[in-house]
Motif scaffolding. Structure first.
Motif, mmCIF file in Angstrom:
data_model
loop_
_atom_site.group_PDB
_atom_site.id
_atom_site.type_symbol
_atom_site.label_atom_id
_atom_site.label_comp_id
_atom_site.label_asym_id
_atom_site.label_seq_id
_atom_site.Cartn_x
_atom_site.Cartn_y
_atom_site.Cartn_z
ATOM 1 N N ASN A 56 0.823 -1.220 0.000
ATOM 2 C CA ASN A 56 0.000 0.000 0.000
ATOM 3 C C ASN A 56 0.852 1.264 0.000
ATOM 4 O O ASN A 56 1.960 1.280 0.525
ATOM 5 C CB ASN A 56 -0.890 0.030 1.245
ATOM 6 C CG ASN A 56 -1.902 -1.088 1.219
ATOM 7 O OD1 ASN A 56 -2.151 -1.685 0.175
ATOM 8 N ND2 ASN A 56 -2.468 -1.385 2.378
ATOM 9 N N SER A 57 0.320 2.312 -0.583
ATOM 10 C CA SER A 57 0.990 3.613 -0.595
ATOM 11 C C SER A 57 -0.016 4.696 -0.969
ATOM 12 O O SER A 57 -0.897 4.463 -1.796
ATOM 13 C CB SER A 57 2.126 3.616 -1.619
ATOM 14 O OG SER A 57 2.659 4.911 -1.775
ATOM 15 N N THR A 58 0.132 5.860 -0.374
ATOM 16 C CA THR A 58 -0.642 7.039 -0.813
ATOM 17 C C THR A 58 0.333 8.067 -1.366
ATOM 18 O O THR A 58 0.363 8.363 -2.557
ATOM 19 C CB THR A 58 -1.448 7.638 0.369
ATOM 20 O OG1 THR A 58 -2.361 6.654 0.821
ATOM 21 C CG2 THR A 58 -2.218 8.891 -0.073
ATOM 22 N N ARG A 59 1.205 8.623 -0.487
ATOM 23 C CA ARG A 59 2.103 9.701 -0.859
ATOM 24 C C ARG A 59 3.097 9.313 -1.950
ATOM 25 O O ARG A 59 3.243 10.007 -2.960
ATOM 26 C CB ARG A 59 2.917 10.183 0.366
ATOM 27 C CG ARG A 59 2.209 11.111 1.291
ATOM 28 C CD ARG A 59 2.659 10.850 2.719
ATOM 29 N NE ARG A 59 2.146 9.541 3.087
ATOM 30 C CZ ARG A 59 0.949 9.358 3.646
ATOM 31 N NH1 ARG A 59 0.241 10.386 3.975
ATOM 32 N NH2 ARG A 59 0.474 8.150 3.910
ATOM 33 N N THR A 60 3.801 8.189 -1.753
ATOM 34 C CA THR A 60 4.872 7.820 -2.685
ATOM 35 C C THR A 60 4.310 7.533 -4.072
ATOM 36 O O THR A 60 4.824 8.030 -5.078
ATOM 37 C CB THR A 60 5.613 6.571 -2.136
ATOM 38 O OG1 THR A 60 5.933 6.811 -0.771
ATOM 39 C CG2 THR A 60 6.874 6.289 -2.916
ATOM 40 N N ARG A 109 7.668 -0.563 -5.270
ATOM 41 C CA ARG A 109 7.575 -0.773 -3.818
ATOM 42 C C ARG A 109 7.266 -2.248 -3.593
ATOM 43 O O ARG A 109 6.383 -2.807 -4.246
ATOM 44 C CB ARG A 109 6.475 0.087 -3.201
ATOM 45 C CG ARG A 109 6.204 -0.298 -1.748
ATOM 46 C CD ARG A 109 5.351 0.682 -1.022
ATOM 47 N NE ARG A 109 6.077 1.923 -0.770
ATOM 48 C CZ ARG A 109 5.640 2.881 0.041
ATOM 49 N NH1 ARG A 109 4.486 2.748 0.661
ATOM 50 N NH2 ARG A 109 6.348 3.985 0.228
ATOM 51 N N HIS A 137 14.148 3.396 1.772
ATOM 52 C CA HIS A 137 13.120 4.190 1.079
ATOM 53 C C HIS A 137 13.844 5.477 0.634
ATOM 54 O O HIS A 137 13.682 6.539 1.229
ATOM 55 C CB HIS A 137 11.976 4.488 2.052
ATOM 56 C CG HIS A 137 10.753 5.086 1.430
ATOM 57 N ND1 HIS A 137 10.696 5.532 0.125
ATOM 58 C CD2 HIS A 137 9.517 5.316 1.957
ATOM 59 C CE1 HIS A 137 9.475 6.011 -0.112
ATOM 60 N NE2 HIS A 137 8.750 5.883 0.972
ATOM 61 N N GLN A 140 12.238 8.987 0.013
ATOM 62 C CA GLN A 140 11.717 9.606 1.241
ATOM 63 C C GLN A 140 12.859 10.324 1.976
ATOM 64 O O GLN A 140 12.703 11.469 2.412
ATOM 65 C CB GLN A 140 11.085 8.541 2.142
ATOM 66 C CG GLN A 140 10.521 9.104 3.450
ATOM 67 C CD GLN A 140 9.315 10.003 3.247
ATOM 68 O OE1 GLN A 140 8.399 9.643 2.531
ATOM 69 N NE2 GLN A 140 9.301 11.184 3.858
ATOM 70 N N PRO A 264 7.119 11.211 7.967
ATOM 71 C CA PRO A 264 6.986 10.771 6.568
ATOM 72 C C PRO A 264 5.552 10.445 6.182
ATOM 73 O O PRO A 264 5.235 10.359 4.988
ATOM 74 C CB PRO A 264 7.858 9.506 6.516
ATOM 75 C CG PRO A 264 7.900 9.008 7.930
ATOM 76 C CD PRO A 264 7.811 10.222 8.811
ATOM 77 N N GLY A 265 4.660 10.255 7.199
ATOM 78 C CA GLY A 265 3.291 9.838 6.926
ATOM 79 C C GLY A 265 3.248 8.357 6.592
ATOM 80 O O GLY A 265 4.263 7.782 6.201
ATOM 81 N N PRO A 266 2.102 7.712 6.715
ATOM 82 C CA PRO A 266 0.879 8.252 7.304
ATOM 83 C C PRO A 266 1.016 8.436 8.825
ATOM 84 O O PRO A 266 1.682 7.641 9.481
ATOM 85 C CB PRO A 266 -0.172 7.190 6.962
ATOM 86 C CG PRO A 266 0.602 5.917 6.766
ATOM 87 C CD PRO A 266 1.958 6.302 6.279
HETATM 88 N N1 CP Z 1 5.913 8.132 3.352
HETATM 89 C C1 CP Z 1 5.396 7.115 2.632
HETATM 90 O O1 CP Z 1 6.101 6.247 2.112
HETATM 91 O O2 CP Z 1 4.020 7.132 2.567
HETATM 92 P P1 CP Z 1 3.154 6.110 1.726
HETATM 93 O O3 CP Z 1 3.288 4.752 2.363
HETATM 94 O O4 CP Z 1 1.741 6.637 1.796
HETATM 95 O O5 CP Z 1 3.670 6.091 0.319
#
Ligand code: CP
Length: 307
Positions: A56-60, A109, A137, A140, A264-266
């Motif tokens: 899963n990922s949102t930002r990356t 990823r 990562h 990041q 770095p989130g989330p």
């Molecule tokens: N910082 C980061 O990798 O966020 P995601 O998992 O949402 O991509």
């Protein structure tokens, strides 16, 4: 230096300080571009990039895709959940099938450490590691350092503490390498159970008391507790963890200085940092996200110039 010393971005440990400076100078340029009314450049019109996300990922995922589109590359997206991996296809077969569609670059990823390096040894495309298990990562860490440089003018000499679940964090290892290459001082802080044994051998400080760590640092990079990677309990309860390691406004007010807060989130609000801290003027969390697009544009652009 006008070219990267590497052909792939597999981890920060393969980079030199000159590579990081080149990426930052290129990202400075692209940050100006994405703040213009016309946010797109035609640089990569002849390049096709596949984004392969097995986790899963949102930002990356979104910022890689936006970076590619801002550079005018053609983009295809693959998510393992809806793929033929569920029918038993191997990673190499999956990637080779995608590459036979004439793909030049792969952003991946993957839950396994070393997956990006493995791929780079087996396929004929530029590989960017978008997070491999608990290993690295790199983009990041680059955007984190770029954000520190933007705030303070330089990373060299800054005291940065990385707080939380160091044991399961690819962000921690990439940040340690990136900060050290640039001459920053690095500390990790968290419960003993979440700090890898012998991590001090990397030449960093280790602290289990959050207040001591905050008194020492200029920047605190707060990491998420990665429950999904834990097969045993590493602390008594989330409430107990938050009591010891959540950065609150009261804690920040008790320091005789302003420190900069990163994440770095989330974010798990109320576990690593309170909402008041996350949304305060000391937080540069959304600057990190904005800088992620410029950094990823820079990395893609510089690797594409080596095709
Ligand atoms: N910082 C980061 O990798 O966020 P995601 O998992 O949402 O991509």
């Amino acid at each position: 230096m006008s070219k990267l010393s590497v052909d792939h971005l597999l981890g920060i440990k393969y980079l030199k300080n000159e590579d990081i400076n080149l990426i930052f100078d290129t990202a400075d340029h692209f940050k100006k571009v994405i703040n213009r009314p016309i946010k797109k450049v035609p640089s990569l019109r002849d390049i096709t990039i596949a984004n392969l996300f097995f986790e899963n990922s949102t930002r990356t995922k979104l910022s890689f895709e936006l970076a590619q589109k801002r550079l005018s590359a053609d983009v295809i997206n693959f998510s393992s959940g809806q793929s033929s991996l569920n029918k038993g296809e191997t990673l190499i077969d999956t990637v080779n099938n995608i590459l036979s569609m004439k793909v030049d670059m792969v952003v991946m990823r993957h839950p396994n450490a070393g997956a990006a390096k493995f791929l780079s040894n087996h396929v004929d495309a530029k590989i960017i590691n978008a997070g491999d298990g608990t290993h690295e990562h790199p983009t990041q860490a680059l955007l984190d350092s770029f954000s520190i440089r933007e705030k303070f003018g330089e990373v060299k000499g800054k005291k940065v503490v990385i707080v939380g679940d160091i044991l399961h964090s690819r962000v921690a290892l990439s940040n340690i390498f990136a900060l050290q290459i640039q001459g920053a001082e690095v500390m990790v802080c968290g419960p003993k159970s979440l700090i890898p044994k012998h991590i001090d051998k990397l030449g960093i400080k280790v602290e289990t008391n959050l207040l001591n760590a905050l008194k020492w640092c200029d920047v605190a990079n707060m990491l998420r507790v990665q429950n999904e990677r834990m097969d045993i309990s590493y602390f008594p309860s989330t409430r107990e963890y938050a009591l010891q390691y959540c950065v609150t406004k009261n804690l920040l007010d008790s320091l005789n200085k302003d420190i900069t807060i990163m994440h770095p989130g989330p974010i798990n609000r109320g576990v690593e940092i309170t909402s008041e801290v996350a949304d305060s003027s000391q937080s540069i969390i959304l600057n990190q996200v904005e800088n992620g697009v410029a950094i990823r544009m820079a990395v893609i652009y510089l690797l594409a110039s080596k095709i």
